[in-house]
Design a protein around this motif. Structure first.
Motif, PDB file in Angstrom:
ATOM      1  N   MET A   1       0.799  -1.212   0.095  1.00  0.00           N
ATOM      2  CA  MET A   1       0.007  -0.102   0.041  1.00  0.00           C
ATOM      3  C   MET A   1       0.888   1.210  -0.054  1.00  0.00           C
ATOM      4  SD  MET A   1      -3.130   1.089   2.728  1.00  0.00           S
ATOM      5  CE  MET A   1      -1.884   1.434   4.181  1.00  0.00           C
ATOM      6  N   LEU A   2       0.939   2.187  -0.907  1.00  0.00           N
ATOM      7  CA  LEU A   2       1.597   3.385  -0.948  1.00  0.00           C
ATOM      8  C   LEU A   2       1.377   4.201   0.018  1.00  0.00           C
ATOM      9  CD1 LEU A   2       3.146   4.557  -3.315  1.00  0.00           C
ATOM     10  CD2 LEU A   2       1.486   5.783  -3.953  1.00  0.00           C
ATOM     11  N   TYR A 210     -12.139  -2.429  11.600  1.00  0.00           N
ATOM     12  CA  TYR A 210     -11.152  -1.408  11.005  1.00  0.00           C
ATOM     13  C   TYR A 210      -9.869  -2.280  10.445  1.00  0.00           C
ATOM     14  CZ  TYR A 210      -7.987   2.515  10.292  1.00  0.00           C
ATOM     15  OH  TYR A 210      -6.983   3.346   9.941  1.00  0.00           O
ATOM     16  N   PHE A 211      -9.504  -1.938   9.184  1.00  0.00           N
ATOM     17  CA  PHE A 211      -8.373  -2.302   8.583  1.00  0.00           C
ATOM     18  C   PHE A 211      -7.168  -1.408   8.715  1.00  0.00           C
ATOM     19  CE2 PHE A 211      -5.487  -3.070   4.631  1.00  0.00           C
ATOM     20  CZ  PHE A 211      -5.232  -4.234   5.222  1.00  0.00           C
ATOM     21  N   ALA A 212      -7.375  -0.266   7.668  1.00  0.00           N
ATOM     22  CA  ALA A 212      -6.282   0.835   7.748  1.00  0.00           C
ATOM     23  C   ALA A 212      -7.066   2.053   6.953  1.00  0.00           C
ATOM     24  CB  ALA A 212      -5.003   0.411   6.942  1.00  0.00           C
ATOM     25  N   SER A 213      -6.200   3.199   6.750  1.00  0.00           N
ATOM     26  CA  SER A 213      -6.504   4.269   5.989  1.00  0.00           C
ATOM     27  C   SER A 213      -5.541   4.485   4.896  1.00  0.00           C
ATOM     28  CB  SER A 213      -7.245   5.493   6.866  1.00  0.00           C
ATOM     29  OG  SER A 213      -5.807   5.767   7.353  1.00  0.00           O
ATOM     30  N   GLN A 214      -6.022   5.341   3.736  1.00  0.00           N
ATOM     31  CA  GLN A 214      -4.846   5.823   2.942  1.00  0.00           C
ATOM     32  C   GLN A 214      -5.429   7.211   2.193  1.00  0.00           C
ATOM     33  OE1 GLN A 214      -4.497   3.502  -0.791  1.00  0.00           O
ATOM     34  NE2 GLN A 214      -2.466   3.889  -0.808  1.00  0.00           N
ATOM     35  N   SER A 215      -4.738   8.113   2.156  1.00  0.00           N
ATOM     36  CA  SER A 215      -4.888   9.087   1.487  1.00  0.00           C
ATOM     37  C   SER A 215      -5.073   8.893  -0.040  1.00  0.00           C
ATOM     38  CB  SER A 215      -3.994  10.444   1.724  1.00  0.00           C
ATOM     39  OG  SER A 215      -4.368  11.537   0.912  1.00  0.00           O
ATOM     40  N   TRP A 216      -5.915   9.516  -0.950  1.00  0.00           N
ATOM     41  CA  TRP A 216      -5.995   9.006  -2.223  1.00  0.00           C
ATOM     42  C   TRP A 216      -6.302  10.244  -3.048  1.00  0.00           C
ATOM     43  CZ3 TRP A 216      -3.791   5.277  -4.499  1.00  0.00           C
ATOM     44  CH2 TRP A 216      -4.360   4.535  -5.681  1.00  0.00           C
ATOM     45  N   PRO A 217      -5.711  11.009  -3.578  1.00  0.00           N
ATOM     46  CA  PRO A 217      -5.578  12.526  -4.261  1.00  0.00           C
ATOM     47  C   PRO A 217      -6.382  12.243  -5.672  1.00  0.00           C
ATOM     48  CG  PRO A 217      -3.530  11.562  -4.703  1.00  0.00           C
ATOM     49  CD  PRO A 217      -4.004  10.402  -3.906  1.00  0.00           C
ATOM     50  N   PHE A 218      -7.550  11.513  -5.664  1.00  0.00           N
ATOM     51  CA  PHE A 218      -8.383  11.762  -6.806  1.00  0.00           C
ATOM     52  C   PHE A 218      -9.757  12.055  -6.578  1.00  0.00           C
ATOM     53  CE2 PHE A 218      -4.771   8.660  -7.207  1.00  0.00           C
ATOM     54  CZ  PHE A 218      -4.066   9.256  -8.111  1.00  0.00           C
ATOM     55  N   PRO A 219     -10.229  13.334  -6.078  1.00  0.00           N
ATOM     56  CA  PRO A 219      -8.911  14.424  -5.960  1.00  0.00           C
ATOM     57  C   PRO A 219      -8.587  14.567  -4.483  1.00  0.00           C
ATOM     58  CG  PRO A 219     -11.318  15.223  -6.009  1.00  0.00           C
ATOM     59  CD  PRO A 219     -11.419  13.876  -6.402  1.00  0.00           C
ATOM     60  N   ASN A 220      -9.333  14.208  -3.465  1.00  0.00           N
ATOM     61  CA  ASN A 220      -8.718  14.570  -2.254  1.00  0.00           C
ATOM     62  C   ASN A 220      -9.500  13.576  -1.137  1.00  0.00           C
ATOM     63  OD1 ASN A 220     -11.538  15.679  -2.095  1.00  0.00           O
ATOM     64  ND2 ASN A 220     -10.871  17.424  -2.940  1.00  0.00           N
ATOM     65  N   SER A 221      -9.424  12.468  -1.518  1.00  0.00           N
ATOM     66  CA  SER A 221     -10.228  11.458  -0.809  1.00  0.00           C
ATOM     67  C   SER A 221      -9.288  10.701   0.382  1.00  0.00           C
ATOM     68  CB  SER A 221     -10.648  10.239  -1.401  1.00  0.00           C
ATOM     69  OG  SER A 221     -11.467  10.482  -2.498  1.00  0.00           O
ATOM     70  N   LEU A 222      -9.899  10.551   1.610  1.00  0.00           N
ATOM     71  CA  LEU A 222      -9.316   9.739   2.576  1.00  0.00           C
ATOM     72  C   LEU A 222      -9.982   8.228   2.653  1.00  0.00           C
ATOM     73  CD1 LEU A 222      -7.612   9.402   4.847  1.00  0.00           C
ATOM     74  CD2 LEU A 222      -8.899  10.432   6.517  1.00  0.00           C
ATOM     75  N   MET A 223      -9.339   7.500   2.178  1.00  0.00           N
ATOM     76  CA  MET A 223      -9.918   6.074   2.135  1.00  0.00           C
ATOM     77  C   MET A 223      -9.821   5.371   3.527  1.00  0.00           C
ATOM     78  SD  MET A 223     -11.101   6.292  -1.056  1.00  0.00           S
ATOM     79  CE  MET A 223     -12.079   4.608  -0.728  1.00  0.00           C
ATOM     80  N   ILE A 224     -11.090   4.826   4.260  1.00  0.00           N
ATOM     81  CA  ILE A 224     -11.224   4.202   5.566  1.00  0.00           C
ATOM     82  C   ILE A 224     -11.632   2.708   5.260  1.00  0.00           C
ATOM     83  CG2 ILE A 224     -11.749   4.547   7.763  1.00  0.00           C
ATOM     84  CD1 ILE A 224     -12.229   7.510   7.015  1.00  0.00           C
ATOM     85  N   ARG A 259      -1.235  -2.952  -6.517  1.00  0.00           N
ATOM     86  CA  ARG A 259      -0.876  -3.091  -5.230  1.00  0.00           C
ATOM     87  C   ARG A 259      -0.401  -1.982  -4.332  1.00  0.00           C
ATOM     88  NH1 ARG A 259       0.261  -8.253  -4.118  1.00  0.00           N
ATOM     89  NH2 ARG A 259       0.208  -9.861  -5.903  1.00  0.00           N
ATOM     90  N   LEU A 260      -0.445  -0.539  -5.290  1.00  0.00           N
ATOM     91  CA  LEU A 260      -0.315   0.446  -4.276  1.00  0.00           C
ATOM     92  C   LEU A 260      -1.338   1.008  -3.631  1.00  0.00           C
ATOM     93  CD1 LEU A 260      -1.637   2.747  -6.466  1.00  0.00           C
ATOM     94  CD2 LEU A 260       1.029   2.619  -7.289  1.00  0.00           C
ATOM     95  N   SER A 261      -2.701   0.360  -4.098  1.00  0.00           N
ATOM     96  CA  SER A 261      -3.815   0.992  -3.252  1.00  0.00           C
ATOM     97  C   SER A 261      -4.302   0.034  -2.055  1.00  0.00           C
ATOM     98  CB  SER A 261      -5.079   0.779  -4.429  1.00  0.00           C
ATOM     99  OG  SER A 261      -5.440  -0.631  -4.538  1.00  0.00           O
ATOM    100  N   ILE A 262      -5.160   0.879  -1.112  1.00  0.00           N
ATOM    101  CA  ILE A 262      -5.451   0.345  -0.049  1.00  0.00           C
ATOM    102  C   ILE A 262      -6.307  -0.811  -0.226  1.00  0.00           C
ATOM    103  CG2 ILE A 262      -7.393   1.813   0.267  1.00  0.00           C
ATOM    104  CD1 ILE A 262      -6.733   1.632   3.325  1.00  0.00           C
ATOM    105  N   ALA A 263      -6.988  -0.550  -1.394  1.00  0.00           N
ATOM    106  CA  ALA A 263      -8.253  -1.777  -1.780  1.00  0.00           C
ATOM    107  C   ALA A 263      -7.256  -3.211  -2.013  1.00  0.00           C
ATOM    108  CB  ALA A 263      -8.859  -1.464  -3.027  1.00  0.00           C
TER     109      ALA A 263
END
Length: 278
Positions: A1-2, A210-224, A259-263
């Motif tokens: 995960m990136l 809960y698993f984890a979170s990741q900032s995802w700038p498309f455009p400004n998401s915080l994936m939880i 593989r760089l995505s939290i999904a």
């Protein structure tokens, strides 16, 4: 995960000099040297003919300062000096190293927030940057604007050793992923998860974890991201959200997100956990 390394230090430092690592943008497109893409000091871009417009400190890593640099409006993706190329961050997946990409993903959110909040949303007055925090403030009415963060939940639903995966309307052919959606005003993440799974796939869930979170700038998401267990119901997709949704055995999964995505991290970790069960 990136993600940025744990040793990365957040900073508001705005100083741009030749030795600072510059993440250069034309609007939301990252500028790179076409033959040698990577994070480089500002002097390389300056010597190539670029001029800094708006500059934002991102942080510091291993003693090097990283800054986001937005080029002035007269620069465009098609008018860059020879040897330079601008493209959206997705175009640099697999080209840039993970650390440079993760820092650039922070930088693009800063320059785009700054670009889209140069005027007050309440009265139209030009805004001013605030020195002690990441904000723009209206000198007329006092309204402050902070970088926008849009929280979104992600749910990987399990049923025994099966995963519920959906295919978004804009996914590449054959790709499936965990279900996801943005929070509504006043909603908790848990409430959003239950609602989105019900709306998109028609099933009920229980035992959210809960698993984890990741900032995802498309455009400004915080994936939880969460896992959840199936509690009932048959799949009935919302055709406005999904092209398809299916239960997949963990040993017969379709094409998955990169593989760089939290999904992908969520799916891989869940498959490993389920595989270890008797």
């Amino acid at each position: 995960m990136l993600k940025v390394p744990d040793t990365f230090e957040y900073a508001l430092d705005f100083e741009l000099d030749d030795d600072a690592i510059a993440h250069v943008f034309v609007r939301d497109a990252l500028v790179q040297f076409g033959d040698t893409p990577g994070a480089l000091p500002w002097r390389f871009y300056r010597q190539a003919g670029l001029v800094a417009g708006r500059v934002h400190g991102i942080g510091q890593l291993d003693g090097r300062r990283h800054l986001a640099v937005a080029l002035p409006d007269e620069f465009g993706a098609e008018t860059l000096p020879e040897g330079l190329r601008a493209a959206g961050l997705r175009s640099w997946f697999g080209v840039l190293d993970d650390v440079s990409l993760a820092i650039a993903m922070r930088g693009v959110q800063l320059v785009e927030w700054d670009r889209t909040h140069r005027f007050c949303g309440a009265c139209g007055t030009p805004t001013e940057r605030v020195g002690h925090e990441r904000a723009r403030r209206c000198p007329s009415c006092g309204l402050s604007a902070y970088p926008r963060i849009s929280p979104a939940m992600m749910a990987l639903v399990t049923r025994g050793k099966e995963l519920l995966l959906g295919r978004g309307l804009n996914f590449p052919p054959g790709r499936y992923s965990a279900l996801a959606g943005f929070l509504e005003a006043g909603e908790s993440v848990e409430e959003a998860l239950v609602r989105e799974v019900r709306e998109e796939a028609g099933v009920e869930v229980k035992n959210l974890r809960y698993f984890a979170s990741q900032s995802w700038p498309f455009p400004n998401s915080l994936m939880i991201a969460f896992t959840a267990e199936w509690a009932g119901g048959d799949i009935r997709i919302d055709a406005n959200e999904l092209a398809d949704a299916q239960w997949f055995p963990i040993d017969a999964l379709p094409q998955l997100p990169p593989r760089l995505s939290i999904a992908r991290a969520l799916i891989d970790a869940t498959v490993a956990e389920l595989s270890a069960r008797p």
